[in-house]
Each structure stands twice: as structure tokens, then as C-alpha cells.
Design a protein around this motif. Structure first.
Motif, PDB file in Angstrom:
ATOM      1  N   SER A   1       0.844  -1.195   0.000  1.00 50.18           N
ATOM      2  CA  SER A   1       0.000   0.000   0.000  1.00 50.18           C
ATOM      3  C   SER A   1       0.879   1.246   0.000  1.00 50.18           C
ATOM      4  O   SER A   1       1.889   1.318   0.706  1.00 50.18           O
ATOM      5  CB  SER A   1      -0.911   0.022   1.230  1.00 50.18           C
ATOM      6  N   SER A   2       0.473   2.233  -0.789  1.00 45.61           N
ATOM      7  CA  SER A   2       1.185   3.509  -0.812  1.00 45.61           C
ATOM      8  C   SER A   2       0.639   4.471   0.237  1.00 45.61           C
ATOM      9  O   SER A   2       1.193   5.547   0.442  1.00 45.61           O
ATOM     10  CB  SER A   2       1.066   4.156  -2.200  1.00 45.61           C
ATOM     11  N   CYS A   3      -0.458   4.087   0.898  1.00 50.20           N
ATOM     12  CA  CYS A   3      -1.080   4.940   1.913  1.00 50.20           C
ATOM     13  C   CYS A   3      -0.318   4.806   3.234  1.00 50.20           C
ATOM     14  O   CYS A   3       0.133   3.715   3.598  1.00 50.20           O
ATOM     15  CB  CYS A   3      -2.534   4.557   2.116  1.00 50.20           C
TER      16      CYS A   3
ATOM     17  N   ASN B   1     -10.795   2.854   4.199  1.00 47.97           N
ATOM     18  CA  ASN B   1      -9.878   3.254   3.124  1.00 47.97           C
ATOM     19  C   ASN B   1      -8.547   3.683   3.726  1.00 47.97           C
ATOM     20  O   ASN B   1      -8.484   4.682   4.454  1.00 47.97           O
ATOM     21  CB  ASN B   1     -10.497   4.395   2.334  1.00 47.97           C
ATOM     22  N   PRO B   2      -7.449   2.978   3.449  1.00 47.13           N
ATOM     23  CA  PRO B   2      -6.157   3.302   4.075  1.00 47.13           C
ATOM     24  C   PRO B   2      -5.657   4.708   3.773  1.00 47.13           C
ATOM     25  O   PRO B   2      -4.798   5.220   4.493  1.00 47.13           O
ATOM     26  CB  PRO B   2      -5.208   2.246   3.502  1.00 47.13           C
ATOM     27  N   CYS B   3      -6.173   5.338   2.723  1.00 49.87           N
ATOM     28  CA  CYS B   3      -5.727   6.687   2.391  1.00 49.87           C
ATOM     29  C   CYS B   3      -6.551   7.767   3.085  1.00 49.87           C
ATOM     30  O   CYS B   3      -6.213   8.951   3.014  1.00 49.87           O
ATOM     31  CB  CYS B   3      -5.772   6.905   0.878  1.00 49.87           C
TER      32      CYS B   3
ATOM     33  N   TYR C   1      -5.962  -1.631  10.180  1.00 49.46           N
ATOM     34  CA  TYR C   1      -6.261  -2.947   9.607  1.00 49.46           C
ATOM     35  C   TYR C   1      -6.942  -3.874  10.611  1.00 49.46           C
ATOM     36  O   TYR C   1      -7.681  -4.786  10.223  1.00 49.46           O
ATOM     37  CB  TYR C   1      -4.979  -3.570   9.061  1.00 49.46           C
TER      38      TYR C   1
END
Length: 363
Positions: A157-159, A180-182, A189
Motif C-alpha cells: 500500500s502507498s497509503c 480506506n487506508p488513504c 487494519y
């Protein structure tokens, strides 16, 4: 649509809070201090506290910074009831860590001269975590002033990061939190996936038999919130929590006239699952409160340094009020009135609360 401009130049407001000098300035209670300055300040205050304060590392952040809890109180051969207070859970809320530092200063410098503080520290301990989200706080000073989350990373992930105040195991990742990780309100998680959250939760769990009040300091909106935020249902102790919040808000208002609104998080500000105050309350810490400090939006997260002193001074009165009430209920003070004499900002309304059947409960 009518509009008004609150801040003409946002970058100028950001620059006005930052330490842009080549040589870092010394720690100051009326400036927003860097994490490096706060580390040096903690060591200095501990060594000069004449045994009234000790420090304990409760774990490291994702990026390896030590999370240090300061324990303030007169040494005792027996276990004392305690209050836990954290600041800076959201990185960009700079007035929050400023208050924790102010509280420590006041506790140490007024012990022995201020009857309220002396009684508090003689009979109870106060645990203070000056900066909860250290990695994020450091990042706001160096790279992105408006960063909110932690700085954790996950493979694939880039977040970056999660919202630590959506990561506690209290209605986790339901309403008011994002998967949403961003997102700025990413719940993580799993519950306690953020190491900072796990470190704090583990510490409170280990000491839950003694911790009688949990205070978490945020900004902004001028609110004093209590459970619940993850549900619209009222807490079992709703009436008592509301009365204490209203009394604390009254004490705060007595100094500069600053008005706070009190109530459950979900209906007073917005639904937010995974919050620390809900989690602490469900764990058994009845007096769990979230402060949203100044202001109501004129400056927001960019509160000028000129407002640090009055903000901290008035917030001290509310914190003392809650501490007094919690101490009264657990039986360490003979009466609420004894701890909060009228000469020290206690209003007629507060005396009424102390003398009411509610004020006598569980004595």
C-alpha cells in the motif's frame, strides 16, 4: 452564496507557528515545541522535580521513538487512585501537547502552594503522555503541517498511517470511521494495529484498577465530550457524566468567558467509532472525557501561539474540576467542597453539584 474569508494567507499562518530559525529555540510554554525540545524538557523536568515526577517508557512508536509517560504525585507506600491524560493523538492539533506540558509545569511548580494541586498530588497520581502520536507530530513540524494520522506503512500500500482515534477496540471501524487506508479517518487494519494505540491500551489495561479518570486532549471546537461516539445509545452513566462535564465547562468559562458545549460525542460533534474515550469507558474507567480545545474555527488547527497561555489556563480549571470530582467519588477527599474552595474558581453551581445526591454517590 454569502461567504467570509477567515484566513487570507494560509501559508503565512502555518509559517507563523513554525520554528524557521537555523538554531532551534529553547523549550517554551507559550510556543509550539518540537519533539526534540519536548524530549529534553521531559528529562529536565524529571531531574528537577524533587521526586514528585518519574518517567516510564511504555513502548516505541512505529518509527522507533520512545513513548514516555510522566507519573506525577507524592510518593506513597500504598497504591493511589490515578488519572490518565494524553495529548497529541492527532498530529496537527498542536495546542494539545502544549496543554500537557503546561499541566506538568503547573503541577510541579504549584505543589505545596496551591491547595487544589497539592491535595490532588498527595492523594492521587496523574499519568501524562505529552505526545501520543509522536511520529505524526514530528512530521507536522518538518513536512506537512496538517498531517493527522500515524506514520505506519504496510507492504503493498502507498497509503501511510491510520487515525489512532479510530483504532481503539470500541465499535471499531463502524460509523464515523473509514476502511480506506488513504482516508484521514482510516480505522487501521485491525483494532490496535497501530503500535502507539496498543502501547497506550496495554498501559491502561495494566493499571485499570487504579485509573479512575481518562482525559484525552484534542482540538478544535470548544467541546467537552464523553461516551459514546460509536453509537447513539446513551452511556449507562450519562446523567452523571453530563453533570460533571457541565460543571467542568462552567469552571473553564469562569476565567475568560470561553464557552464549551458538553455532551456525548456522537450527537455533540459526529459519530466516530474506535475512539479512546469510548474504549476507556467500556474498560471500566467511568470518567472518560475528550476535550476539544480552542477555537471554533477562526484559526482551527493553526491556533496562534498568543492563545496558548489563556487556553491552557482555562483548561486547567476544567481538568482540576474533573479530578476533584473523581477523587471525591473514590473517597480520597472528605468532600468535593474541601478540594475546590470558592476562592479557587469554584462557582455556586459547582457547590450545588457537590451537595446534590449525585455528588454524594459512591462516596
Amino acid at each position: 452564496m454569502e461567504h467570509s474569508v477567515l484566513i487570507e494567507d494560509l501559508q503565512a499562518a502555518v509559517d507563523g507557528q513554525a520554528d524557521l530559525k537555523p538554531t532551534p529555540r529553547a523549550h517554551s510554554y507559550t510556543k509550539y515545541n518540537t519533539w526534540t525540545d519536548i524530549v529534553a524538557w521531559m528529562s529536565s523536568m524529571t531531574s528537577s522535580s524533587s521526586g514528585l515526577m518519574t518517567k516510564q517508557v511504555i513502548g516505541n512508536t512505529y518509527e522507533g521513538r520512545a513513548m514516555t509517560v510522566l507519573k506525577i504525585g507524592k510518593a506513597s507506600s500504598s497504591t493511589k487512585p490515578a488519572i490518565f491524560m494524553d495529548c497529541g493523538i492527532h498530529a496537527r492539533e498542536w495546542i494539545s501537547p502544549a496543554f500537557c506540558q503546561w499541566f506538568v509545569k503547573e503541577a510541579l511548580s504549584t505543589y505545596g502552594t496551591d491547595s487544589q494541586m497539592t491535595s490532588l498530588l498527595d492523594q492521587m497520581d496523574v499519568y501524562v503522555l505529552p505526545v501520543f502520536n509522536i511520529d505524526g507530530y514530528d512530521f507536522t513540524h518538518k513536512s506537512n503541517r496538517m498531517w493527522r494520522k500515524t506514520r505506519s506503512r504496510r507492504s503493498g500500500s502507498s497509503c501511510i498511517g491510520a487515525d489512532p482515534n479510530r483504532n481503539f477496540d470500541a465499535g471499531w471501524c463502524s460509523m464515523g470511521a473509514s476502511s480506506n487506508p488513504c482516508s484521514d479517518t482510516f480505522c487501521g487494519y485491525t483494532p490496535e494495529s497501530e503500535i502507539e494505540v496498543k502501547n497506550v491500551a496495554d498501559f491502561i489495561r495494566r493499571n485499570k484498577s487504579t485509573i479512575k479518570a481518562y482525559l484525552t486532549i484534542h482540538s478544535y471546537s470548544q467541546l467537552l465530550l464523553f461516551p459514546y461516539s460509536y453509537t447513539y445509545d446513551l452511556a449507562a452513566d450519562h446523567n452523571e457524566l453530563m453533570k460533571v462535564a457541565e460543571g467542568a465547562s462552567s469552571a473553564l468559562r469562569s476565567l475568560y468567558g470561553t464557552r464549551y458545549t458538553s455532551g456525548p460525542g456522537a450527537t455533540t460533534i459526529y459519530p466516530a467509532a474506535g475512539g479512546s474515550d469510548d474504549w476507556a469507558y467500556d474498560l471500566g474507567v467511568k470518567y472518560s472525557y475528550t476535550f476539544e480545545l480552542r477555537d471554533t474555527g477562526r484559526y482551527g488547527f493553526l491556533l496562534p501561539e498568543s492563545q496558548i497561555k489563556p487556553t491552557c489556563e482555562e483548561t486547567m480549571l476544567a481538568v482540576k474540576y474533573i479530578a476533584a470530582y473523581a477523587g471525591r467519588v473514590v473517597g480520597v477527599y472528605r468532600s468535593f467542597k474541601d478540594f475546590s474552595p470558592a476562592a479557587q474558581y469554584v462557582t455556586t453551581a459547582e457547590y450545588s453539584l457537590a451537595a446534590s445526591p449525585l455528588g454524594q454517590a459512591s462516596a
